[in-house]
Design a protein around this motif. Sequence first.
Motif, PDB file in Angstrom:
ATOM      1  N   VAL A 102       0.838  -1.207   0.000  1.00  0.00           N
ATOM      2  CA  VAL A 102       0.000   0.000   0.000  1.00  0.00           C
ATOM      3  C   VAL A 102       0.869   1.251   0.000  1.00  0.00           C
ATOM      4  N   GLN A 103       1.937   1.241   0.805  1.00  0.00           N
ATOM      5  CA  GLN A 103       2.806   2.414   0.867  1.00  0.00           C
ATOM      6  C   GLN A 103       3.506   2.677  -0.463  1.00  0.00           C
ATOM      7  N   LYS A 104       3.780   1.614  -1.211  1.00  0.00           N
ATOM      8  CA  LYS A 104       4.355   1.799  -2.546  1.00  0.00           C
ATOM      9  C   LYS A 104       3.338   2.472  -3.469  1.00  0.00           C
ATOM     10  N   GLU A 105       2.062   2.085  -3.349  1.00  0.00           N
ATOM     11  CA  GLU A 105       1.008   2.713  -4.151  1.00  0.00           C
ATOM     12  C   GLU A 105       0.830   4.180  -3.757  1.00  0.00           C
ATOM     13  N   VAL A 106       0.889   4.457  -2.453  1.00  0.00           N
ATOM     14  CA  VAL A 106       0.777   5.837  -1.964  1.00  0.00           C
ATOM     15  C   VAL A 106       1.930   6.673  -2.503  1.00  0.00           C
ATOM     16  N   GLU A 107       3.134   6.127  -2.425  1.00  0.00           N
ATOM     17  CA  GLU A 107       4.318   6.827  -2.927  1.00  0.00           C
ATOM     18  C   GLU A 107       4.190   7.137  -4.410  1.00  0.00           C
ATOM     19  N   MET A 108       3.716   6.149  -5.169  1.00  0.00           N
ATOM     20  CA  MET A 108       3.573   6.344  -6.613  1.00  0.00           C
ATOM     21  C   MET A 108       2.525   7.416  -6.918  1.00  0.00           C
ATOM     22  N   ALA A 109       1.426   7.407  -6.184  1.00  0.00           N
ATOM     23  CA  ALA A 109       0.366   8.401  -6.412  1.00  0.00           C
ATOM     24  C   ALA A 109       0.882   9.815  -6.141  1.00  0.00           C
ATOM     25  N   LEU A 110       1.601  10.002  -5.022  1.00  0.00           N
ATOM     26  CA  LEU A 110       2.127  11.323  -4.684  1.00  0.00           C
ATOM     27  C   LEU A 110       3.243  11.744  -5.632  1.00  0.00           C
ATOM     28  N   LEU A 111       4.049  10.789  -6.070  1.00  0.00           N
ATOM     29  CA  LEU A 111       5.103  11.095  -7.041  1.00  0.00           C
ATOM     30  C   LEU A 111       4.489  11.588  -8.348  1.00  0.00           C
ATOM     31  N   CYS A 112       3.403  10.950  -8.768  1.00  0.00           N
ATOM     32  CA  CYS A 112       2.686  11.396  -9.975  1.00  0.00           C
ATOM     33  C   CYS A 112       2.165  12.822  -9.799  1.00  0.00           C
TER      34      CYS A 112
END
Length: 428
Positions: free
Chosen positions: A155-165
Motif C-alpha cells: 500500500v505504501q508503494k502505491e501511496v508513494e507512486m500516487a504522490l510522485l505522480c
Amino acid sequence: MTKTEQFSKLFCELEHCREDEQVWKIDEMNEMMDEMDEEEFLTVFTKELLNQMGKMIEEKTLSWGNAILLLKQAGYCKMLRHIYDFAFYPSLLGKRMKEMIFNENEKNEEKNEKLLTDLCVCYISLNFHFEPELLNICVPCLLNVALSKEETDEVQKEVEMALLCLSCIDDRYILRQELHLNKTKESILYHQEHRNLTKLAYQSAWQFLINRLHKDMSLDKVIINELHFGREAARELEELSRNVDWNRKKEEEMNKEEANEVLIIERWLETSGYYFLRCKLENEENVALLKNIVQVYRAAGDNNRDISSECTFPLRNAAENRVVKDEDLLKGDAIDAILEEMQRPTLNDFIAHDSLIFFMNVSIRLKEEDDDEKEKVKRKATKRKVLEKMEEEGYEDTITNFHEMFEFLDKKYYGNLSLSISDYLVNV
C-alpha cells in the motif's frame, strides 16, 4: 547482449507467451529499466514500442493488467530521473488510455476504481502534457490513494507512486483549491503526526503543493502557518544528509540506499528553491531551512558538485525574495557559504553565475533605505555585520576577479546579471 538488446528481445517475446509467463518477463524488463541510464531508457521506450503495446492489447495478446505492470515501472523511472520522454502522448496507447480514463470515470456503480487509478498513474507518470478535464479526474483519484492509512509495503508503494505522480503536475497547470487542498493538507498533517509516508512520498506531497503556489498565492498561509514548510524541509534535509557518506569520491558508486537519499535531497532543494521564489509571507523558520541547505552545501563539497549546484538555486532565490530578511541570510550562513564557494578551485560556470546573482541581490538589499527610523537603525546594524563579513572574506577582490566573465555568464545562462561591477559593491 546489452540491457537495451535484452529488453527489446523480451518485449518481442511477450505476444507469444501465456499471461503468467508474460509477468515473469515483465518483471525482468522492470529490473532492467531500474538499472538503465537516461540514454538507454529512451532507446527502448519509444513511440514504436508503445504503438506495438497498444496493438497487442487490442489483439488481446497482452492484457491491460500486464501492460500496466510494465508502464508503471517505466513511469516511476522516468519521474525519478527527470527523463524528458515525449513518446507516450502521441502514441496509440497514450490516446487509448486517455479515452479509457474518461470512459471509466463516467461509469457509476460499475466503475472499476483500481483500474481507473492505475490508468491515471500511468498516464500522469509517462506524459508531459495534461488536459484540464483529465486532471479533474486524475488528481482526486490519486489523492484518494495517497490518503490510505494502511502501512503495508504494498500500500505504501502505491501511496508513494500516487504522490510522485502528483508532484509531476508542474506549475503551468491551474487546479482549483477544492480539487486538491483539503486532501493534500490531510496527507501532510497525518504524516507529521504518524510518520506513515516514505521519505519520497512526503517530499512529493510538498512538491505538488508548492507547485500550486505559482498560480495561487493564497496558499502562502497554509504552506507557512499551518503546514510549516520551512521547519519540515529543514528537518528532512538534516535527516537525509546524515545518511549519506559525503566523503566518497565522485567516481565511486554509492549503494542503492544512499543514492536514493541523495535523489530525495535534490528534490527537497529544488522544492525549497521554488518556495523561496514564490512565498510572500515572512517566516522565522527560514533561518533553519537556510542553515540546513548550507549544511548540505558544505557536506557535498568537491565530491558531489551536482548537489552543490542544486544548493545555489534556493540560496539565490532567498536573496532575491524580500520577505527573507537580510539578517536571515546572515544567520542562515548563506552569505558565508556562497563566498566560500566562489573561492573554490572546482567552481563551475553554473554555480559562479548563480553566486553572482546572489550577491547582486544582496548588494541591492544593502543599498535600500528605510523611511522608518527604527528600521533604519536596525538595517544599518545588519548592513555593518554583512559588510564586515564580506570584507573579512575578501569579497571585493573575488568580485573583481570575476568581472571579465560577467557578460559570458549572462549570455550562457540568460540570468539577467548586471554587467556593471558597481552593482555588486557596497561601501562599508
